[in-house]
Scaffold this active site. Structure first.
Site, PDB file in Angstrom:
ATOM      1  N   GLU A 170      25.731  71.245   3.735  1.00 38.42           N
ATOM      2  CA  GLU A 170      26.273  70.378   4.790  1.00 38.42           C
ATOM      3  C   GLU A 170      27.790  70.524   4.941  1.00 38.42           C
ATOM      4  OE1 GLU A 170      24.911  66.359   4.363  1.00 38.42           O
ATOM      5  OE2 GLU A 170      22.802  66.906   4.607  1.00 38.42           O
ATOM      6  N   GLU A 373      16.434  69.425   2.720  1.00 40.15           N
ATOM      7  CA  GLU A 373      16.524  67.986   2.464  1.00 40.15           C
ATOM      8  C   GLU A 373      15.761  67.242   3.535  1.00 40.15           C
ATOM      9  OE1 GLU A 373      20.352  66.115   1.915  1.00 40.15           O
ATOM     10  OE2 GLU A 373      21.115  67.819   0.757  1.00 40.15           O
TER      11      GLU A 373
END
Length: 477
Positions: A170, A373
């Protein structure tokens, strides 16, 4: 889209597992780990940390990894995504590598491999060493060089144990939190500096991939791949009105394509570049930087999906004297009747995982990918304790719903190799500490006792059977 109610089988050798990071789970340990930006944040803003819990202990994986890896086996893991702490390996961010840290990671990774669990190693998860942060973090090209040296060290020291590598998790997060929305250190509001951070992060990823390929040339028998993990929210306009559609295009450019295109295609979207130039936001760079980014794209892609992004055309004028933000081009839109997680405030929209995978299939060469995720954080899970176990049917339903759409995406030709849940054992979250619990295994903070939740038992059966009986979408969130 109408989903079939049947037993949903997944491809052979599908990756079932979960993910977390060093900073959120290891604890400090005894290797002389250096301080990170989170220690700096704690010094400056201890009141921001939920219940005053910092990263000193967290889930204490450093001291408990042998038993925890057995818990991974019990909950059906055949793979697990962890991160290697830059500040543990290089306490000052650069200089001499810490031998004790190398010993720890080799022992832990070896334990995982011996248990039949493939280690997926991420090389950066929001944990800049303090000494690197002091000289500007990702704004400073010297930090990029230090990071690439750290990565090369990891390839050399752990390359025989790691299944797949990832340069960043991220990378949008530090830009958002540190330079736009004030929830990560250094807590400044300056989008131009944020753009530089984003560009240097993309460059660092490309240079790490270059170093990985050089390492592979020395060890051609190793089949590991290297990629990046991006948090991607499919962007939906409020309506088909052209102004709403245009707003969605801009939101998608800033928050999805900005990292996705250079990582997979090696180039930046022309419309994004034009917009940045219009506002004098082009980052400092060289032609060699662009060449390195173009020539060192990812070999595999991790997809983090939690929520959709819904936007509409702006209904209010922008104050031209305010700091520039992407929201100058759109406003967020709350869809009436949305299903959402009240504990985290995120919309739950399972079809988004399908739409994301189709986008990767159609617009990014159907690159090998996996869901890296996906998860549901719930506060006060003690409410659902029965006979000593958290009865988290809501989490089981969340997983099943998303997997049903993921199964459809695979059926429709998407090159998806696995599903990793966030997370394994309840772990520390940035600022929110242990407010919301995400784990398949519950953690008693006072005693560090671990107890498998009902979802952990479900996950073990899911992995064992490589699928599950789907009887329609679970709706009781």
């Amino acid at each position: 889209m109408k989903l079939k109610t049947e037993f949903l089988s997944f491809p052979e050798d599908f990756w079932w597992g979960s993910a977390w990071s060093a900073e959120q789970a290891e604890g400090r340990g005894n290797t002389g780990k250096g301080r990170t930006q989170w220690d700096m944040s704690w010094d400056a803003h201890p009141n921001r940390f939920y219940h005053g819990v910092n990263t000193d202990v967290t889930t204490d994986f450093f001291n408990r990894y042998v038993d925890d890896i057995q818990l991974m086996k019990q909950t059906g893991h055949n793979s697990f995504r962890l991160s290697i702490s830059w500040a543990r390996l290089f306490p000052q961010g650069a200089g001499e590598v810490c031998a004790e840290a190398v010993t720890f990671y080799r022992a832990m990774l070896s334990e995982m491999v011996a248990a039949g669990i493939k280690p997926f190693a991420n090389l950066y998860h929001f944990d800049m060493p303090e000494e690197m942060m002091k000289i500007g973090g990702w704004e400073n090209r010297a930090v990029v060089d230090a990071y690439v040296n750290f990565c090369a060290t990891c390839f050399r020291e752990f390359g025989d144990l790691v299944f797949h590598w990832f340069t960043f998790n991220e990378p949008l997060g530090p830009v958002l939190g540190g330079y736009m929305e004030d929830f990560h250190y250094p807590n400044v509001i300056d989008f131009k500096r944020g753009v530089q951070v984003g560009f240097n992060t993309i460059l660092a990823s490309a240079l790490a991939i270059k170093a990985f390929k050089e390492h592979q040339n020395i060890h051609p028998d190793r089949s590991s791949k290297i990629g990046i993990i991006l948090n991607l929210s499919p962007t939906y306009p409020r309506s088909e009105n052209p102004l709403d559609v245009e707003a969605a295009v801009y939101a998608d450019l800033f928050y999805n394509r900005s990292f996705l295109d250079p990582s997979v295609k090696g180039t930046f979207p022309a419309k994004l570049v034009e917009t940045l130039r219009l506002h004098d936001l082009i980052p400092s760079h060289t032609e060699k930087d662009l060449c390195d980014i173009r020539e060192n794209t990812v070999q595999i892609l991790g997809l983090n999906y939690y929520e959709p992004r819904r936007v509409k055309a702006r209904s209010h004028a922008v104050n031209p004297q305010s700091p520039f933000m992407p929201e100058w081009y759109f406003e967020s839109y709350v869809m009436p009747g949305r299903k959402f997680n009240p504990h985290r405030g995120w919309e739950i929209y399972e079809q988004g995982i399908y739409d994301l995978c189709i986008d990767i299939r159609d617009n990014y060469g159907n690159i090998e990918s996996f869901i890296s995720e996906s998860g549901m954080g719930v506060s006060n899970e003690e409410r659902f304790m029965r006979d000593g176990q958290v009865q988290d049917d809501y989490r089981i339903g969340f997983i099943q719903n998303h997997l049903a759409y993921l199964h459809q995406a695979i059926t429709d030709g998407c090159n998806i190799k696995g599903y990793h849940l966030w997370t394994f054992i309840d772990c520390w979250s940035w600022i929110n500490a242990y407010k919301n619990r995400y784990g398949l295994v519950s953690l008693d903070l006072a005693t560090q006792q671990r107890t498998i939740k009902k979802s952990g038992e479900f996950y073990q059966a899911l992995s064992r059977d490589n699928g599950f009986s789907f009887n329609g979408l679970y709706v009781d969130f």
